[in-house]
Motif scaffolding. Structure first.
Motif, PDB file in Angstrom:
ATOM      1  N   VAL A  49       0.851  -1.194   0.000  1.00 24.17           N
ATOM      2  CA  VAL A  49       0.000   0.000   0.000  1.00 24.17           C
ATOM      3  C   VAL A  49       0.888   1.246   0.000  1.00 24.17           C
ATOM      4  CG1 VAL A  49      -1.754   1.311   1.277  1.00 24.17           C
ATOM      5  CG2 VAL A  49      -1.900  -1.188   1.152  1.00 24.17           C
ATOM      6  N   ALA A  50       1.884   1.263   0.865  1.00 28.94           N
ATOM      7  CA  ALA A  50       2.789   2.416   0.950  1.00 28.94           C
ATOM      8  C   ALA A  50       3.486   2.657  -0.394  1.00 28.94           C
ATOM      9  CB  ALA A  50       3.814   2.197   2.054  1.00 28.94           C
ATOM     10  N   ARG A  51       3.889   1.610  -1.042  1.00 23.46           N
ATOM     11  CA  ARG A  51       4.606   1.724  -2.319  1.00 23.46           C
ATOM     12  C   ARG A  51       3.751   2.405  -3.383  1.00 23.46           C
ATOM     13  NH1 ARG A  51       6.319  -3.618  -3.289  1.00 23.46           N
ATOM     14  NH2 ARG A  51       4.271  -3.990  -4.162  1.00 23.46           N
ATOM     15  N   ARG A  52       2.444   2.185  -3.339  1.00 24.49           N
ATOM     16  CA  ARG A  52       1.551   2.790  -4.337  1.00 24.49           C
ATOM     17  C   ARG A  52       1.313   4.281  -4.078  1.00 24.49           C
ATOM     18  NH1 ARG A  52      -1.241  -2.417  -4.022  1.00 24.49           N
ATOM     19  NH2 ARG A  52      -2.637  -1.515  -2.509  1.00 24.49           N
ATOM     20  N   ASN A  57       7.066  10.859  -0.961  1.00 22.34           N
ATOM     21  CA  ASN A  57       8.453  10.557  -1.260  1.00 22.34           C
ATOM     22  C   ASN A  57       9.135   9.916  -0.053  1.00 22.34           C
ATOM     23  OD1 ASN A  57      11.271  10.784  -1.519  1.00 22.34           O
ATOM     24  ND2 ASN A  57      11.042  12.461  -2.976  1.00 22.34           N
ATOM     25  N   PRO A  58       9.625   8.669  -0.196  1.00 18.85           N
ATOM     26  CA  PRO A  58      10.289   7.994   0.926  1.00 18.85           C
ATOM     27  C   PRO A  58      11.499   8.765   1.465  1.00 18.85           C
ATOM     28  CG  PRO A  58       9.826   6.435  -0.834  1.00 18.85           C
ATOM     29  CD  PRO A  58       9.510   7.801  -1.371  1.00 18.85           C
ATOM     30  N   ASP A  87      -0.676  19.224  -2.667  1.00 19.97           N
ATOM     31  CA  ASP A  87      -2.023  18.948  -3.173  1.00 19.97           C
ATOM     32  C   ASP A  87      -2.096  17.557  -3.806  1.00 19.97           C
ATOM     33  OD1 ASP A  87      -2.833  21.462  -2.336  1.00 19.97           O
ATOM     34  OD2 ASP A  87      -2.786  22.347  -4.340  1.00 19.97           O
ATOM     35  N   ALA A  88      -1.061  17.198  -4.567  1.00 20.20           N
ATOM     36  CA  ALA A  88      -1.053  15.888  -5.243  1.00 20.20           C
ATOM     37  C   ALA A  88      -0.977  14.746  -4.230  1.00 20.20           C
ATOM     38  CB  ALA A  88       0.121  15.807  -6.221  1.00 20.20           C
ATOM     39  N   ALA A  89      -0.133  14.897  -3.210  1.00 24.53           N
ATOM     40  CA  ALA A  89      -0.008  13.849  -2.184  1.00 24.53           C
ATOM     41  C   ALA A  89      -1.309  13.724  -1.396  1.00 24.53           C
ATOM     42  CB  ALA A  89       1.161  14.160  -1.245  1.00 24.53           C
ATOM     43  N   PHE A  90      -1.905  14.855  -1.048  1.00 26.16           N
ATOM     44  CA  PHE A  90      -3.165  14.871  -0.300  1.00 26.16           C
ATOM     45  C   PHE A  90      -4.258  14.158  -1.105  1.00 26.16           C
ATOM     46  CE2 PHE A  90      -6.845  17.469   1.441  1.00 26.16           C
ATOM     47  CZ  PHE A  90      -6.775  16.973   2.731  1.00 26.16           C
ATOM     48  N   ALA A  91      -4.373  14.500  -2.380  1.00 25.47           N
ATOM     49  CA  ALA A  91      -5.395  13.890  -3.243  1.00 25.47           C
ATOM     50  C   ALA A  91      -5.157  12.391  -3.406  1.00 25.47           C
ATOM     51  CB  ALA A  91      -5.414  14.583  -4.609  1.00 25.47           C
ATOM     52  N   ILE A  94      -6.268  10.557  -0.260  1.00 25.62           N
ATOM     53  CA  ILE A  94      -7.733  10.546  -0.200  1.00 25.62           C
ATOM     54  C   ILE A  94      -8.284   9.470  -1.137  1.00 25.62           C
ATOM     55  CG2 ILE A  94      -9.827  11.848  -0.795  1.00 25.62           C
ATOM     56  CD1 ILE A  94      -8.315  14.371   0.240  1.00 25.62           C
ATOM     57  N   ARG A  95      -7.731   9.378  -2.350  1.00 32.65           N
ATOM     58  CA  ARG A  95      -8.195   8.338  -3.285  1.00 32.65           C
ATOM     59  C   ARG A  95      -7.962   6.949  -2.702  1.00 32.65           C
ATOM     60  NH1 ARG A  95      -5.841  11.886  -6.986  1.00 32.65           N
ATOM     61  NH2 ARG A  95      -3.978  10.593  -7.185  1.00 32.65           N
ATOM     62  N   ALA A  96      -6.802   6.731  -2.101  1.00 32.54           N
ATOM     63  CA  ALA A  96      -6.500   5.423  -1.495  1.00 32.54           C
ATOM     64  C   ALA A  96      -7.463   5.142  -0.347  1.00 32.54           C
ATOM     65  CB  ALA A  96      -5.054   5.390  -1.006  1.00 32.54           C
ATOM     66  N   ALA A  97      -7.704   6.138   0.497  1.00 34.78           N
ATOM     67  CA  ALA A  97      -8.632   5.961   1.620  1.00 34.78           C
ATOM     68  C   ALA A  97     -10.023   5.621   1.104  1.00 34.78           C
ATOM     69  CB  ALA A  97      -8.668   7.214   2.491  1.00 34.78           C
TER      70      ALA A  97
END
Length: 125
Positions: A49-52, A57-58, A87-91, A94-97
């Motif tokens: 899940v984290a990888r996706r 950014n690790p 914004d991209a990371a937040f979105a 949210i999509r994953a959740a």
């Protein structure tokens, strides 16, 4: 983390969303706390899940302890927050959740990371 349930994954993703919101804060102590906990929630995710979550950014996540530690700087914290709470990371989180919310029979989160209002009134969980 073998055996992590969908509920556990959703809890970690929800925590990341809240901490992304906190890391975006103009209040320095809130932003710093948000980064610390965002990393903790991220570490609770199963590796697949984290990888996706490519927007998280690790390298930036690994830099959080140094940036929030005794010798960390406000500039370093702001740079990390601009990456992991963009914004991209937040979105993306949210999509994953929302994928896990759907699996668990819950309504989707809106673009602000909060449950969407239903036609009948307020949404409660």
């Amino acid at each position: 983390m073998k055996g992590t349930s969908d509920q556990d994954i959703l809890a970690a993703l929800s925590g990341i969303i809240e901490m992304q919101r906190t890391a975006r804060s103009d209040v320095e102590v809130c932003a710093e706390t948000g980064l610390v906990f965002l990393r903790i929630y991220y570490q609770k995710l199963p590796e697949p899940v984290a990888r996706r979550l490519t927007e998280l950014n690790p390298v930036a996540l690994a830099a959080i302890p140094g940036a929030t530690g005794q010798n960390g700087s406000e500039k370093a914290r702001k740079n990390i927050a601009s990456s992991v709470a963009s914004d991209a990371a937040f979105a993306q989180v949210i999509r994953a959740a929302n994928i896990y919310r759907k699996k668990l029979g819950l309504g989707p989160l809106g673009a602000d990371g909060r449950p969407e209002q239903t036609e009948g009134g307020s949404s409660s969980e």
